[in-house]
Write a protein that holds these residues in place. Sequence first.
Motif, short mmCIF file in Angstrom:
data_model
loop_
_atom_site.label_atom_id
_atom_site.label_comp_id
_atom_site.label_asym_id
_atom_site.label_seq_id
_atom_site.Cartn_x
_atom_site.Cartn_y
_atom_site.Cartn_z
N ILE A 1 48.02 37.58 30.29
CA ILE A 1 47.73 37.68 31.86
C ILE A 1 48.55 38.69 32.40
O ILE A 1 48.26 39.71 33.08
CB ILE A 1 47.89 36.29 32.51
CG1 ILE A 1 46.85 35.40 31.98
CG2 ILE A 1 47.93 36.52 33.95
CD1 ILE A 1 45.57 35.76 32.33
N ILE A 2 50.01 38.46 31.99
CA ILE A 2 50.82 39.49 32.58
C ILE A 2 50.80 40.91 31.77
O ILE A 2 50.79 41.82 32.90
CB ILE A 2 52.54 39.21 32.02
CG1 ILE A 2 52.64 37.83 32.66
CG2 ILE A 2 53.48 40.13 32.46
CD1 ILE A 2 54.31 37.09 32.15
N MET A 52 38.64 37.76 32.45
CA MET A 52 37.24 38.48 33.30
C MET A 52 37.54 38.42 34.73
O MET A 52 37.16 39.49 35.32
CB MET A 52 36.12 37.71 32.80
CG MET A 52 35.79 37.90 31.21
SD MET A 52 35.49 39.53 30.74
CE MET A 52 36.89 39.95 30.10
N VAL A 53 37.96 37.34 35.30
CA VAL A 53 38.13 37.31 36.58
C VAL A 53 39.23 38.20 37.32
O VAL A 53 39.17 38.78 38.21
CB VAL A 53 38.81 35.92 36.92
CG1 VAL A 53 39.02 35.71 38.62
CG2 VAL A 53 37.62 34.79 36.68
N LEU A 54 40.25 38.58 36.50
CA LEU A 54 41.22 39.35 36.81
C LEU A 54 40.87 40.80 36.57
O LEU A 54 41.11 41.67 37.58
CB LEU A 54 42.51 39.33 35.79
CG LEU A 54 43.91 39.87 36.16
CD1 LEU A 54 44.29 39.31 37.54
CD2 LEU A 54 44.82 39.30 35.26
N LEU A 55 39.99 41.03 35.62
CA LEU A 55 39.36 42.38 35.47
C LEU A 55 38.37 42.67 36.84
O LEU A 55 38.24 43.98 37.38
CB LEU A 55 38.86 42.50 34.51
CG LEU A 55 39.47 42.69 32.89
CD1 LEU A 55 38.59 42.85 31.85
CD2 LEU A 55 40.55 43.85 33.11
N GLY A 176 45.55 32.94 46.95
CA GLY A 176 44.83 34.28 47.62
C GLY A 176 45.76 34.57 48.89
O GLY A 176 45.77 35.82 49.38
N VAL A 177 46.54 33.69 49.50
CA VAL A 177 47.54 33.98 50.72
C VAL A 177 48.58 34.89 50.26
O VAL A 177 48.86 35.98 50.70
CB VAL A 177 48.11 32.83 51.33
CG1 VAL A 177 49.00 33.11 52.55
CG2 VAL A 177 46.78 31.88 51.88
N ILE A 178 49.04 34.60 49.07
CA ILE A 178 50.16 35.48 48.35
C ILE A 178 49.58 36.79 48.17
O ILE A 178 50.42 37.94 48.50
CB ILE A 178 50.91 34.78 47.31
CG1 ILE A 178 51.66 33.43 47.77
CG2 ILE A 178 51.95 35.79 46.86
CD1 ILE A 178 51.92 32.64 46.26
N VAL A 179 48.38 36.85 47.47
CA VAL A 179 47.88 38.04 47.24
C VAL A 179 47.66 39.06 48.50
O VAL A 179 48.04 40.26 48.52
CB VAL A 179 46.45 37.86 46.46
CG1 VAL A 179 45.64 39.34 46.27
CG2 VAL A 179 46.62 37.41 45.13
N ALA A 188 50.23 41.21 42.96
CA ALA A 188 49.07 40.61 43.39
C ALA A 188 48.09 40.04 42.30
O ALA A 188 47.53 39.01 42.28
CB ALA A 188 48.32 41.47 44.16
N PHE A 189 48.06 41.19 41.22
CA PHE A 189 47.24 40.83 40.22
C PHE A 189 47.80 39.71 39.28
O PHE A 189 47.13 38.46 38.72
CB PHE A 189 47.09 41.99 39.28
CG PHE A 189 46.13 43.00 39.81
CD1 PHE A 189 45.02 42.55 40.41
CD2 PHE A 189 46.47 44.48 39.53
CE1 PHE A 189 43.99 43.70 41.20
CE2 PHE A 189 45.75 45.43 40.13
CZ PHE A 189 44.49 45.18 40.68
N LEU A 190 48.95 39.61 39.12
CA LEU A 190 49.84 38.62 38.39
C LEU A 190 49.69 37.19 38.97
O LEU A 190 49.30 36.23 38.40
CB LEU A 190 51.26 38.85 38.18
CG LEU A 190 52.17 38.12 37.30
CD1 LEU A 190 51.56 37.94 36.10
CD2 LEU A 190 53.48 38.35 37.45
N ALA A 191 49.64 37.12 40.32
CA ALA A 191 49.85 35.92 40.98
C ALA A 191 48.24 35.15 40.92
O ALA A 191 48.04 34.05 40.53
CB ALA A 191 50.06 35.94 42.58
N ILE A 192 47.16 35.96 41.14
CA ILE A 192 46.00 35.66 41.21
C ILE A 192 45.47 35.00 39.47
O ILE A 192 44.79 34.06 39.36
CB ILE A 192 44.95 36.58 41.70
CG1 ILE A 192 43.41 35.78 42.04
CG2 ILE A 192 44.61 37.71 40.93
CD1 ILE A 192 43.54 34.59 42.89
#
Length: 251
Positions: A1-2, A52-55, A176-179, A188-192
Motif C-alpha cells: 500500500i505504501i 484497485m481502489v487506490l489506483l 476522507g476528511v484527512i484526504v 492523501a493516497f497513503l491515508a485512503i
Amino acid sequence: IIFVARYLSRNQDEIRNFKKGFLPVLIWIMLICGLILPANLSTAAILFLSCMVLLMVGRVRILYLLALIAIGISFVMIFFVLASKSEQQNRTGTWQNRVMTYVNPEEGDNFQSDKAKIAIANGGVLGKFAGHSTQRHTLPQAYSIFIFAIIIEEYGFLFGAFPLVFIYLTLLYRAGVIVRKCDRTFPAFLAIGLVIGVVIQAFVNMSVAVGLIPVTGQPLPWISRGGTSLLFTSLAFGILLGISRSVEKKQ
C-alpha cells in the motif's frame, strides 16, 4: 500500500499512460499478491482489492483496472487448476471445501458457520448481555474469526452489530476528511489506502460471521484476538494519525 501510494504520487503526470505509468505498478501488484496467494487467498484478495481502489483514486483509467481485475481472476483460476493437479500438499483443497460447503451446506461439514448462525439467532435484537454467550464455549475461533457472531449474541444487533458497522464506516469517512485536507498527494493516497484495507478486512470478517461469504480466516481489526493483526493494524493507524497531525500543524 505504501509503495503504490508513493508510485501514484510520483507518477501522476504519466499514470494514464499504460506503458510508462500503469504497467510498472501492475507488475509489482501482481508479483506481491501472487506471492501471498498460495498461502492465504483471502489476504491476497483484500490487498489486490485495496490496490484497485487506490489506483482508481489515483486517476488510473477504468479500462486498465477492468483489465487488471480480469488478469487477477485468470491468474487465480490457473493457479487453482495447476495446484489441484499437483501431488504436493497445498491449500487448494481447503478453498474448494469451504466454497462447496458454502454452496451446498448439506454436503460438507459446516459446523463453524452453523454455530455462528446459532449465536446470532440467540442474540437477536438486544442480545443476552455481556458474558452470557453460550456458543463461545463450543464455536471454534470464537474470539478471532467469529468474534462478530459472539458480539451479536451478547449485545444484539442494536448494541453490537450496528455500532461496529458504524465505527468502521466512520473510520472511512474520517480518512476522507484527512484526504481533503492534504495538500500533497502521497499522504492523501497513503491515508485512503491504509483505511480501505482495514475496512475491507472488517467487512469480510463480518460477512463470514453472518454467512454471506465462505469462511476466510480474516480477523476483525482491533477486536479479534491475535497479536500480529493488532500490531500491523496499530502500525497502519499510527501512520494515519501521523498524517492527520502533520495536516493539522500546517493548518
